[in-house]
Write an enzyme that holds these catalytic residues in place. Structure first.
Site, PDB file in Angstrom:
ATOM      1  N   ARG A  47       0.858  -1.185   0.000  1.00 35.37           N
ATOM      2  CA  ARG A  47       0.000   0.000   0.000  1.00 35.37           C
ATOM      3  C   ARG A  47       0.893   1.234   0.000  1.00 35.37           C
ATOM      4  O   ARG A  47       1.855   1.316   0.778  1.00 35.37           O
ATOM      5  CB  ARG A  47      -0.907   0.010   1.230  1.00 35.37           C
ATOM      6  CG  ARG A  47      -1.981   1.086   1.167  1.00 35.37           C
ATOM      7  CD  ARG A  47      -2.767   1.197   2.451  1.00 35.37           C
ATOM      8  NE  ARG A  47      -2.058   1.963   3.457  1.00 35.37           N
ATOM      9  CZ  ARG A  47      -2.606   2.417   4.594  1.00 35.37           C
ATOM     10  NH1 ARG A  47      -3.883   2.154   4.846  1.00 35.37           N
ATOM     11  NH2 ARG A  47      -1.903   3.095   5.462  1.00 35.37           N
TER      12      ARG A  47
ATOM     13  N   TYR B  21      -3.161  11.342   6.387  1.00 33.79           N
ATOM     14  CA  TYR B  21      -3.384   9.974   6.853  1.00 33.79           C
ATOM     15  C   TYR B  21      -2.420   9.007   6.154  1.00 33.79           C
ATOM     16  O   TYR B  21      -2.209   9.073   4.945  1.00 33.79           O
ATOM     17  CB  TYR B  21      -4.823   9.527   6.575  1.00 33.79           C
ATOM     18  CG  TYR B  21      -4.977   8.031   6.637  1.00 33.79           C
ATOM     19  CD1 TYR B  21      -5.121   7.385   7.856  1.00 33.79           C
ATOM     20  CD2 TYR B  21      -4.901   7.255   5.478  1.00 33.79           C
ATOM     21  CE1 TYR B  21      -5.208   6.004   7.919  1.00 33.79           C
ATOM     22  CE2 TYR B  21      -4.990   5.877   5.532  1.00 33.79           C
ATOM     23  CZ  TYR B  21      -5.136   5.254   6.755  1.00 33.79           C
ATOM     24  OH  TYR B  21      -5.201   3.882   6.815  1.00 33.79           O
TER      25      TYR B  21
ATOM     26  N   ASP C 244      -5.149   3.964  -0.219  1.00 32.23           N
ATOM     27  CA  ASP C 244      -6.305   4.243   0.632  1.00 32.23           C
ATOM     28  C   ASP C 244      -6.622   5.726   0.585  1.00 32.23           C
ATOM     29  O   ASP C 244      -5.827   6.557   1.033  1.00 32.23           O
ATOM     30  CB  ASP C 244      -5.989   3.807   2.072  1.00 32.23           C
ATOM     31  CG  ASP C 244      -7.192   3.913   2.998  1.00 32.23           C
ATOM     32  OD1 ASP C 244      -8.263   4.367   2.540  1.00 32.23           O
ATOM     33  OD2 ASP C 244      -7.064   3.540   4.171  1.00 32.23           O
TER      34      ASP C 244
ATOM     35  N   HIS D  88      -9.266   6.951   2.127  1.00 33.60           N
ATOM     36  CA  HIS D  88      -9.749   7.158   3.495  1.00 33.60           C
ATOM     37  C   HIS D  88     -10.972   8.067   3.558  1.00 33.60           C
ATOM     38  O   HIS D  88     -11.076   8.938   4.427  1.00 33.60           O
ATOM     39  CB  HIS D  88      -8.631   7.688   4.404  1.00 33.60           C
ATOM     40  CG  HIS D  88      -8.617   7.045   5.750  1.00 33.60           C
ATOM     41  ND1 HIS D  88      -8.806   7.746   6.922  1.00 33.60           N
ATOM     42  CD2 HIS D  88      -8.447   5.760   6.123  1.00 33.60           C
ATOM     43  CE1 HIS D  88      -8.746   6.925   7.952  1.00 33.60           C
ATOM     44  NE2 HIS D  88      -8.533   5.709   7.492  1.00 33.60           N
TER      45      HIS D  88
ATOM     46  N   GLU E 174      -8.957   2.091  -2.205  1.00 36.67           N
ATOM     47  CA  GLU E 174      -9.751   1.811  -1.004  1.00 36.67           C
ATOM     48  C   GLU E 174     -10.502   3.031  -0.506  1.00 36.67           C
ATOM     49  O   GLU E 174      -9.957   4.140  -0.486  1.00 36.67           O
ATOM     50  CB  GLU E 174      -8.823   1.301   0.100  1.00 36.67           C
ATOM     51  CG  GLU E 174      -9.524   0.998   1.417  1.00 36.67           C
ATOM     52  CD  GLU E 174      -8.552   0.587   2.504  1.00 36.67           C
ATOM     53  OE1 GLU E 174      -8.997   0.520   3.682  1.00 36.67           O
ATOM     54  OE2 GLU E 174      -7.379   0.341   2.210  1.00 36.67           O
TER      55      GLU E 174
ATOM     56  N   GLU F   7     -14.184  -0.844   5.763  1.00 38.68           N
ATOM     57  CA  GLU F   7     -13.571  -1.046   7.072  1.00 38.68           C
ATOM     58  C   GLU F   7     -14.381  -0.413   8.192  1.00 38.68           C
ATOM     59  O   GLU F   7     -14.244  -0.812   9.348  1.00 38.68           O
ATOM     60  CB  GLU F   7     -12.139  -0.518   7.092  1.00 38.68           C
ATOM     61  CG  GLU F   7     -11.986   0.981   7.074  1.00 38.68           C
ATOM     62  CD  GLU F   7     -10.532   1.413   7.165  1.00 38.68           C
ATOM     63  OE1 GLU F   7     -10.251   2.354   7.932  1.00 38.68           O
ATOM     64  OE2 GLU F   7      -9.687   0.826   6.485  1.00 38.68           O
TER      65      GLU F   7
ATOM     66  N   ARG G 204     -13.928  -4.984   2.902  1.00 41.36           N
ATOM     67  CA  ARG G 204     -12.850  -4.557   3.785  1.00 41.36           C
ATOM     68  C   ARG G 204     -13.181  -4.649   5.272  1.00 41.36           C
ATOM     69  O   ARG G 204     -12.418  -4.180   6.122  1.00 41.36           O
ATOM     70  CB  ARG G 204     -12.473  -3.108   3.456  1.00 41.36           C
ATOM     71  CG  ARG G 204     -11.647  -2.967   2.211  1.00 41.36           C
ATOM     72  CD  ARG G 204     -10.194  -3.358   2.455  1.00 41.36           C
ATOM     73  NE  ARG G 204      -9.547  -2.413   3.345  1.00 41.36           N
ATOM     74  CZ  ARG G 204      -8.835  -2.734   4.415  1.00 41.36           C
ATOM     75  NH1 ARG G 204      -8.705  -3.993   4.781  1.00 41.36           N
ATOM     76  NH2 ARG G 204      -8.257  -1.811   5.146  1.00 41.36           N
TER      77      ARG G 204
ATOM     78  N   GLU H  77      -4.807  -7.376   4.978  1.00 36.96           N
ATOM     79  CA  GLU H  77      -4.014  -6.264   5.503  1.00 36.96           C
ATOM     80  C   GLU H  77      -3.219  -6.746   6.708  1.00 36.96           C
ATOM     81  O   GLU H  77      -3.739  -7.469   7.552  1.00 36.96           O
ATOM     82  CB  GLU H  77      -4.930  -5.112   5.913  1.00 36.96           C
ATOM     83  CG  GLU H  77      -4.176  -3.906   6.432  1.00 36.96           C
ATOM     84  CD  GLU H  77      -5.074  -2.730   6.741  1.00 36.96           C
ATOM     85  OE1 GLU H  77      -4.558  -1.609   6.860  1.00 36.96           O
ATOM     86  OE2 GLU H  77      -6.308  -2.926   6.849  1.00 36.96           O
TER      87      GLU H  77
ATOM     88  N   TRP I 205     -11.702  12.462   7.701  1.00 34.78           N
ATOM     89  CA  TRP I 205     -10.274  12.166   7.891  1.00 34.78           C
ATOM     90  C   TRP I 205      -9.912  10.859   7.206  1.00 34.78           C
ATOM     91  O   TRP I 205      -8.854  10.722   6.657  1.00 34.78           O
ATOM     92  CB  TRP I 205      -9.979  12.066   9.399  1.00 34.78           C
ATOM     93  CG  TRP I 205      -8.584  11.638   9.694  1.00 34.78           C
ATOM     94  CD1 TRP I 205      -7.446  12.402   9.591  1.00 34.78           C
ATOM     95  CD2 TRP I 205      -8.155  10.354  10.148  1.00 34.78           C
ATOM     96  NE1 TRP I 205      -6.330  11.658   9.948  1.00 34.78           N
ATOM     97  CE2 TRP I 205      -6.748  10.402  10.295  1.00 34.78           C
ATOM     98  CE3 TRP I 205      -8.800   9.163  10.445  1.00 34.78           C
ATOM     99  CZ2 TRP I 205      -5.984   9.306  10.729  1.00 34.78           C
ATOM    100  CZ3 TRP I 205      -8.063   8.077  10.879  1.00 34.78           C
ATOM    101  CH2 TRP I 205      -6.669   8.172  11.007  1.00 34.78           C
TER     102      TRP I 205
END
Length: 406
Positions: free
Chosen positions: A147, A159, A214, A216, A240, A266, A287, A343, A406
Site C-alpha cells: 500500500r 493519513y 487508501d 480514506h 480503497e 472497514e 474490507r 491487511e 479524515w
C-alpha cells in the site's frame, strides 16, 4: 460445555485493546477481540454491564444461537459498539469450540483452501525518496504487495504517512492524548499529486508489484471517479474507501467512470451496509474486520454472499485489531474460497508480550498456525502492567475551517 465466567480485560501495551475472556465448566478459556479504536471503553462497558450477565450458564457450543440472541434481544441493532461486542463473544466461542475439538479453528470452517495468506504492507513517505526507501524496506521484509501513502504538497499532515518523530517505523494514527489532533486537507492538491506518485513508483519498481492506495473516505463521488480514472495507467490492485459509502448509491457513479478495482467497508458493521454494493457489483473487495462486524459467524455469511458476485475478501488488519482479532481473520482467510488479500501491520513488542501468538509470517504470506483454537493466548499478568490510556484518532479541517472526513 457451559460458560461459568466472563471477564473484560482492558490493556494498553503499544495501544489500547479490549479483550473478552470466557471460561467453561471444563476449564477451557476462549478469547475475543472487542477493540474499537478511539472508543474502546464504550465496548468494554457494553460487554461488562449488558452482555456478560447474559453469558453465564449458556452452552458455549451454541454459537449461532448465542449470536442471534445477542443481536435480536438487544432490540437496538447494529452499530459499531454492538457489533464489536457481539464479535468478541462470537470469536471467543469459536476459540472454545476449536479447543474442545483439539483442532485449529480453520479446520472447523472447512479446512484450508490455500497454503498461505498473501498480505500487503504499508509504505509511506513525506517525499519520493522517503517513499521509495519505505517500499524497499517492506520488500526486504518479504511483502509482495504494497500500500502506497504519501504526503501532499501544501498539506501539513496526511493519513497513512509516518510522522518524523514517530517511535515506530509502522504508522499508528491513534495518539495518546486527552483530545484528538487536528490535521488539514485539500482535495484538489491531493488529486493533482497522487497520480504523479504512482507514475514514479511504477517507473521505479516495475509493472508486476501489486500496489494499493487508501483514499480514506475523503473525496466526493465525482472526485473519486476522477482519481480512479487517472490511476488506471498504473494498474492498482485496489483503490480503497474512495468516498464515504454510507450512501451506497454513490459507488454507482464511481463504477461508471473507472475500471480501477474498488475496496470498501472497514467502517461497516453488518451485511446490510453492503447489500447494494455487492448485489450491483459496485465493489471488488470487502474490507470489514472480523472484530467490528459481528465476528466469524457474521463475516463468513457476508463473504459467502460476496462470493456469489465474484467479490473477494480484503479483511481490515492494522494495529487497531488485536492479535486475537488478527488470528480470527487469518483462520477465516485460510478457509474461504473467495480470499483476496489480508491487511497486515505487525504489532509492537509490548503487544506481542501481552498476546502470545502462533500465527506466522513467511516471505509475504501469513498462516494462523496449527495450535487448537485461535492460537493466541493473553498473558493477564503482562496485560495488567499496561493500564488504559486515552487515545484518539485525528480529524481533518479544510482551509476555511470546515470539519472534513479524515
Amino acid at each position: 460445555m457451559n460458560i461459568v465466567a466472563a471477564e473484560v480485560i482492558v490493556t494498553s501495551p503499544d495501544r489500547n485493546f479490549v479483550t473478552l475472556k470466557l471460561t467453561t465448566d471444563d476449564g477451557l478459556t476462549g478469547w475475543g477481540d472487542a477493540t474499537l479504536n478511539g472508543r474502546e471503553l464504550s465496548v468494554a462497558s457494553y460487554l461488562t454491564d449488558h452482555v456478560v450477565p447474559l453469558l453465564i450458564g449458556r452452552d458455549a457450543h451454541r454459537i449461532e444461537d448465542t449470536w442471534q440472541f445477542l443481536y435480536r434481544s438487544a432490540y437496538w441493532r447494529r452499530g459499531p459498539v454492538t457489533m464489536t461486542a457481539i464479535a468478541a463473544v462470537d470469536v471467543a466461542l469459536w476459540d472454545l469450540k476449536a479447543k474442545a475439538a483439539g483442532l485449529p479453528l480453520y479446520q472447523l470452517l472447512g479446512g484450508a483452501s490455500r497454503t498461505g495468506i498473501m498480505a500487503y504492507g504499508h509504505a509511506s513517505g513525506r517525499d519520493q525518496e522517503e517513499l521509495f526507501d519505505s517500499i524497499r524496506r517492506h520488500l526486504d521484509e518479504g511483502f509482495r504487495s504494497i500500500r502506497v501513502q504519501t504526503s501532499v504538497p501544501g498539506i501539513d499532515a496526511v493519513y497513512g504517512v509516518i510522522a518524523p518523530a514517530a517511535a515506530s517505523e509502522h504508522y499508528e494514527p491513534a495518539q495518546r492524548a486527552p483530545l484528538p489532533a487536528e490535521e488539514d486537507w485539500d482535495s484538489r492538491a491531493y488529486l493533482r499529486h497522487i497520480p504523479t506518485v504512482f507514475e514514479a513508483v511504477r517507473n521505479e519498481f516495475g509493472p508486476e508489484l501489486p500496489l494499493l492506495h487508501d483514499v480514506h473516505h475523503r473525496l466526493t463521488p465525482i472526485q473519486a471517479a476522477r482519481l480512479g480514472k487517472n490511476l488506471e495507467p498504473y494498474d492498482l490492485f485496489w483503490l480503497e474507501d474512495c468516498t464515504p459509502a454510507e450512501n451506497q448509491e454513490a459507488l454507482r457513479l464511481v463504477r461508471n467512470h473507472t475500471v480501477t478495482p474498488l475496496a470498501i467497508g472497514e467502517v461497516f458493521n453488518t451485511v446490510w451496509d453492503y447489500q447494494a454494493l455487492i448485489r450491483e457489483q459496485l465493489i471488488d473487495y470487502v474490507r470489514s474486520a472480523v472484530t467490528h462486524t459481528g465476528g466469524i459467524t457474521a463475516m463468513r455469511k457476508l463473504l459467502d454472499y460476496a462470493a456469489q458476485y465474484q467479490i473477494k475478501s480484503g479483511i481490515h488488519g492494522p494495529t487497531d485489531i488485536s492479535p486475537i482479532g488478527m488470528a480470527a481473520a487469518l483462520h477465516l482467510d485460510l478457509a474461504i474460497h473467495n480470499f483476496g488479500i489480508q491487511e497486515y501491520m505487525p504489532h509492537g513488542p509490548l503487544t506481542n508480550e501481552v498476546f502470545r501468538q502462533s500465527f506466522n509470517w513467511h516471505y509475504g504470506y501469513l498462516h494462523p498456525g496449527d495450535q487448537p483454537g485461535l492460537g493466541v493466548e493473553l498473558d493477564e499478568e503482562a496485560a495488567a502492567r499496561f493500564p488504559y490510556q486515552p487515545a484518539y484518532l485525528p480529524f481533518n479541517r479544510l482551509k476555511d475551517g470546515t470539519v472534513h472526513d479524515w
